[in-house]
Design a protein around this motif. Structure first.
Motif, mmCIF file in Angstrom:
data_model
loop_
_atom_site.group_PDB
_atom_site.id
_atom_site.type_symbol
_atom_site.label_atom_id
_atom_site.label_comp_id
_atom_site.label_asym_id
_atom_site.label_seq_id
_atom_site.Cartn_x
_atom_site.Cartn_y
_atom_site.Cartn_z
ATOM 1 N N GLY A 291 0.747 -1.310 -0.082
ATOM 2 C CA GLY A 291 0.251 -0.047 0.081
ATOM 3 C C GLY A 291 0.701 1.173 0.151
ATOM 4 O O GLY A 291 0.344 2.536 0.107
ATOM 5 N N TYR A 292 2.067 1.168 -0.194
ATOM 6 C CA TYR A 292 2.873 2.438 -0.251
ATOM 7 C C TYR A 292 2.547 3.505 -1.259
ATOM 8 O O TYR A 292 2.432 2.678 -2.476
ATOM 9 C CB TYR A 292 4.147 2.009 -0.220
ATOM 10 C CG TYR A 292 5.187 3.207 -0.575
ATOM 11 C CD1 TYR A 292 5.544 4.194 0.364
ATOM 12 C CD2 TYR A 292 5.938 3.209 -1.701
ATOM 13 C CE1 TYR A 292 6.368 5.042 -0.153
ATOM 14 C CE2 TYR A 292 6.825 4.288 -2.012
ATOM 15 C CZ TYR A 292 7.176 5.225 -1.087
ATOM 16 O OH TYR A 292 7.807 6.252 -1.356
ATOM 17 N N VAL A 293 2.482 4.624 -1.326
ATOM 18 C CA VAL A 293 2.001 5.259 -2.299
ATOM 19 C C VAL A 293 3.168 6.293 -2.445
ATOM 20 O O VAL A 293 3.503 7.131 -1.522
ATOM 21 C CB VAL A 293 0.788 6.227 -2.100
ATOM 22 C CG1 VAL A 293 0.459 7.218 -3.292
ATOM 23 C CG2 VAL A 293 -0.347 5.191 -2.139
ATOM 24 N N ASP A 294 3.772 6.424 -3.583
ATOM 25 C CA ASP A 294 4.776 7.541 -3.810
ATOM 26 C C ASP A 294 4.393 8.953 -4.433
ATOM 27 O O ASP A 294 4.158 8.861 -5.622
ATOM 28 C CB ASP A 294 5.808 6.838 -5.149
ATOM 29 C CG ASP A 294 7.102 7.649 -4.829
ATOM 30 O OD1 ASP A 294 7.368 8.511 -4.192
ATOM 31 O OD2 ASP A 294 8.072 7.244 -5.765
ATOM 32 N N TRP A 295 4.071 9.700 -3.456
ATOM 33 C CA TRP A 295 3.477 10.935 -3.896
ATOM 34 C C TRP A 295 4.355 11.713 -4.718
ATOM 35 O O TRP A 295 3.735 12.555 -5.597
ATOM 36 C CB TRP A 295 2.651 11.662 -2.549
ATOM 37 C CG TRP A 295 1.724 11.214 -1.849
ATOM 38 C CD1 TRP A 295 1.484 10.185 -0.694
ATOM 39 C CD2 TRP A 295 0.509 10.840 -2.416
ATOM 40 N NE1 TRP A 295 0.384 9.719 -0.472
ATOM 41 C CE2 TRP A 295 -0.298 10.076 -1.568
ATOM 42 C CE3 TRP A 295 -0.123 11.412 -3.762
ATOM 43 C CZ2 TRP A 295 -1.586 9.758 -1.939
ATOM 44 C CZ3 TRP A 295 -1.697 10.908 -3.894
ATOM 45 C CH2 TRP A 295 -2.270 10.135 -3.174
ATOM 46 N N ALA A 296 5.700 11.491 -4.697
ATOM 47 C CA ALA A 296 6.383 12.324 -5.470
ATOM 48 C C ALA A 296 6.236 12.029 -7.140
ATOM 49 O O ALA A 296 6.532 12.936 -7.876
ATOM 50 C CB ALA A 296 7.989 12.065 -5.049
ATOM 51 N N SER A 297 5.859 10.935 -7.447
ATOM 52 C CA SER A 297 5.709 10.554 -8.735
ATOM 53 C C SER A 297 4.566 11.356 -9.421
ATOM 54 O O SER A 297 4.321 11.474 -10.437
ATOM 55 C CB SER A 297 5.327 9.281 -8.889
ATOM 56 O OG SER A 297 4.210 8.713 -8.348
ATOM 57 N N LEU A 298 3.641 11.992 -8.448
ATOM 58 C CA LEU A 298 2.225 12.678 -9.041
ATOM 59 C C LEU A 298 2.721 14.245 -8.484
ATOM 60 O O LEU A 298 1.840 15.211 -8.247
ATOM 61 C CB LEU A 298 1.207 12.300 -8.284
ATOM 62 C CG LEU A 298 0.591 11.093 -8.562
ATOM 63 C CD1 LEU A 298 -0.583 10.665 -7.606
ATOM 64 C CD2 LEU A 298 0.200 11.045 -9.970
ATOM 65 N N SER A 299 4.038 14.616 -8.502
ATOM 66 C CA SER A 299 4.201 16.060 -8.303
ATOM 67 C C SER A 299 3.653 17.143 -8.919
ATOM 68 O O SER A 299 3.793 17.070 -10.231
ATOM 69 C CB SER A 299 5.684 16.321 -8.206
ATOM 70 O OG SER A 299 6.381 15.305 -7.639
ATOM 71 N N MET A 300 3.013 17.976 -8.537
ATOM 72 C CA MET A 300 2.421 19.038 -9.019
ATOM 73 C C MET A 300 1.909 20.151 -8.045
ATOM 74 O O MET A 300 1.759 19.888 -6.768
ATOM 75 C CB MET A 300 1.247 18.653 -9.842
ATOM 76 C CG MET A 300 0.002 18.096 -8.875
ATOM 77 S SD MET A 300 -1.509 17.550 -9.788
ATOM 78 C CE MET A 300 -2.087 16.223 -8.760
ATOM 79 N N PRO A 301 1.529 21.427 -8.654
ATOM 80 C CA PRO A 301 1.173 22.241 -7.553
ATOM 81 C C PRO A 301 -0.239 21.985 -7.055
ATOM 82 O O PRO A 301 -0.873 21.659 -7.844
ATOM 83 C CB PRO A 301 0.901 23.680 -8.273
ATOM 84 C CG PRO A 301 2.028 23.451 -9.508
ATOM 85 C CD PRO A 301 1.855 21.937 -10.022
ATOM 86 N N LEU A 302 -0.621 22.052 -5.891
ATOM 87 C CA LEU A 302 -1.785 21.688 -5.308
ATOM 88 C C LEU A 302 -3.191 22.461 -6.104
ATOM 89 O O LEU A 302 -4.107 21.911 -6.177
ATOM 90 C CB LEU A 302 -1.964 21.697 -3.824
ATOM 91 C CG LEU A 302 -1.334 20.789 -2.869
ATOM 92 C CD1 LEU A 302 -1.313 21.152 -1.457
ATOM 93 C CD2 LEU A 302 -1.620 19.624 -3.169
ATOM 94 N N ASP A 303 -2.884 23.788 -6.358
ATOM 95 C CA ASP A 303 -3.863 24.358 -6.950
ATOM 96 C C ASP A 303 -4.163 24.059 -8.389
ATOM 97 O O ASP A 303 -5.047 24.513 -9.134
ATOM 98 C CB ASP A 303 -3.667 26.177 -6.830
ATOM 99 C CG ASP A 303 -2.381 26.219 -7.562
ATOM 100 O OD1 ASP A 303 -1.564 25.518 -7.869
ATOM 101 O OD2 ASP A 303 -2.100 27.478 -7.606
ATOM 102 N N ASP A 304 -3.557 22.939 -8.881
ATOM 103 C CA ASP A 304 -3.651 22.503 -10.209
ATOM 104 C C ASP A 304 -4.809 21.183 -10.199
ATOM 105 O O ASP A 304 -4.973 20.644 -11.227
ATOM 106 C CB ASP A 304 -2.374 21.912 -10.861
ATOM 107 C CG ASP A 304 -2.684 21.753 -12.170
ATOM 108 O OD1 ASP A 304 -2.857 22.899 -13.029
ATOM 109 O OD2 ASP A 304 -2.183 20.633 -12.957
ATOM 110 N N VAL A 305 -5.233 21.106 -8.934
ATOM 111 C CA VAL A 305 -6.368 19.984 -8.586
ATOM 112 C C VAL A 305 -7.592 20.420 -9.150
ATOM 113 O O VAL A 305 -8.074 21.477 -8.450
ATOM 114 C CB VAL A 305 -6.010 19.297 -7.232
ATOM 115 C CG1 VAL A 305 -7.410 18.319 -7.220
ATOM 116 C CG2 VAL A 305 -4.766 18.671 -7.223
ATOM 117 N N ALA A 306 -8.217 20.070 -9.965
ATOM 118 C CA ALA A 306 -9.464 20.457 -10.383
ATOM 119 C C ALA A 306 -10.722 19.584 -9.752
ATOM 120 O O ALA A 306 -11.598 20.145 -9.172
ATOM 121 C CB ALA A 306 -9.863 19.977 -11.991
ATOM 122 N N GLN A 307 -10.494 18.472 -9.530
ATOM 123 C CA GLN A 307 -11.593 17.210 -8.778
ATOM 124 C C GLN A 307 -10.870 16.636 -7.903
ATOM 125 O O GLN A 307 -9.973 15.788 -8.457
ATOM 126 C CB GLN A 307 -12.505 16.779 -9.742
ATOM 127 C CG GLN A 307 -13.497 15.999 -9.404
ATOM 128 C CD GLN A 307 -14.358 15.379 -10.218
ATOM 129 O OE1 GLN A 307 -14.179 15.897 -11.669
ATOM 130 N NE2 GLN A 307 -15.222 14.611 -9.965
#
Length: 190
Positions: free
Chosen positions: A12-28
Motif C-alpha cells: 500500500g505504499y504510495v509514492d506521492w512524489a511521482s504525482l508532483s504538481m502544484p496543489l492548486d492544479d487539482v480540479a477535482q
C-alpha cells in the motif's frame, strides 16, 4: 488523471512524489471508500483517491510561486498554459523542492546494536530531501464532447525516508518518467 502511484509490493505504499504538481492544479478530488481491488487493482484495498488536474483550456495563463518555511524548506513551481488554435491546448509545469527532514540515523543506537549490519547494508541518511519535477500536456478537442490528451513528465527524488508496513526505506537517487494517452467522451474514457 488515471495514473497509479501505488506500489503494491510494499503493502500500500504510495509514492506521492511521482504525482508532483502544484496543489492548486487539482480540479477535482474524489475518494471512493472501502475495498476496491476488483475494480482498481491490488493497491486499492482500503479505498481509492482519484485526483483530476485542470486541463490546459481551464488553466490558461502563467503562474510562478516561491515558497519557504521551516527545516530550510524552499520550493519553486511554475505553470504555463496556452491555446494553440484549432482546438489544441498546451500546458507545461515544473518545479524544484528542497528541505531538511526529521529523519535521524538509527544505526548507532541500541535498537540496531552497532556493527550488527555490514556498512554496505546501512542506507546513508542524506539529511536533505530534493524533488525536481516537470510535465507537458497537450489536449485536442474534437467536437463538443471528444477529448484527446497526450501527457508526459518526470520526477527526480533524492533523500526522503518512507515508512511502510514492510520497511523504512530511503530514496537516494530515483528518476520516475511517465507518459499517458487518454481519449474521453461523456459516456466513456479510455
Amino acid at each position: 488523471d488515471g495514473r497509479d502511484p501505488s506500489l503494491p509490493l510494499l503493502l500500500g505504499y504510495v509514492d506521492w512524489a511521482s504525482l508532483s504538481m502544484p496543489l492548486d492544479d487539482v480540479a477535482q478530488l474524489e475518494f471512493v471508500r472501502g475495498p476496491g481491488a476488483a475494480l482498481y487493482g491490488s493497491g486499492a484495498f482500503n479505498g481509492v483517491l482519484n485526483l483530476k488536474t485542470l486541463s490546459p483550456r481551464d488553466s490558461l495563463g502563467g503562474k510562478v510561486r516561491y515558497t519557504f518555511g521551516e527545516l530550510d524548506t524552499q520550493r519553486v513551481e511554475f505553470r504555463q498554459a496556452v491555446s494553440l488554435g484549432g482546438g489544441w491546448y498546451l500546458k507545461g509545469m515544473g518545479g524544484h523542492h528542497r528541505s531538511s527532514d526529521f529523519t535521524r540515523s538509527r544505526v548507532d543506537t541500541v535498537e540496531y546494536a552497532p556493527l550488527t549490519l555490514p556498512r554496505d547494508l546501512v542506507a546513508p541518511v542524506l539529511g536533505k530531501d530534493r524533488l525536481t519535477f516537470g510535465s507537458v500536456r497537450i489536449d485536442k478537442y474534437a467536437g463538443p464532447s471528444y477529448l484527446l490528451t497526450f501527457e508526459g513528465g518526470t520526477a527526480h527524488e533524492e533523500g526522503p525516508v518512507t515508512l511502510s508496513p514492510v520497511a523504512r526505506t530511503q530514496t537516494t537517487d530515483v528518476d520516475q518518467p511517465w507518459f499517458r494517452v487518454n481519449v474521453s467522451h461523456p459516456r466513456w474514457n479510455l
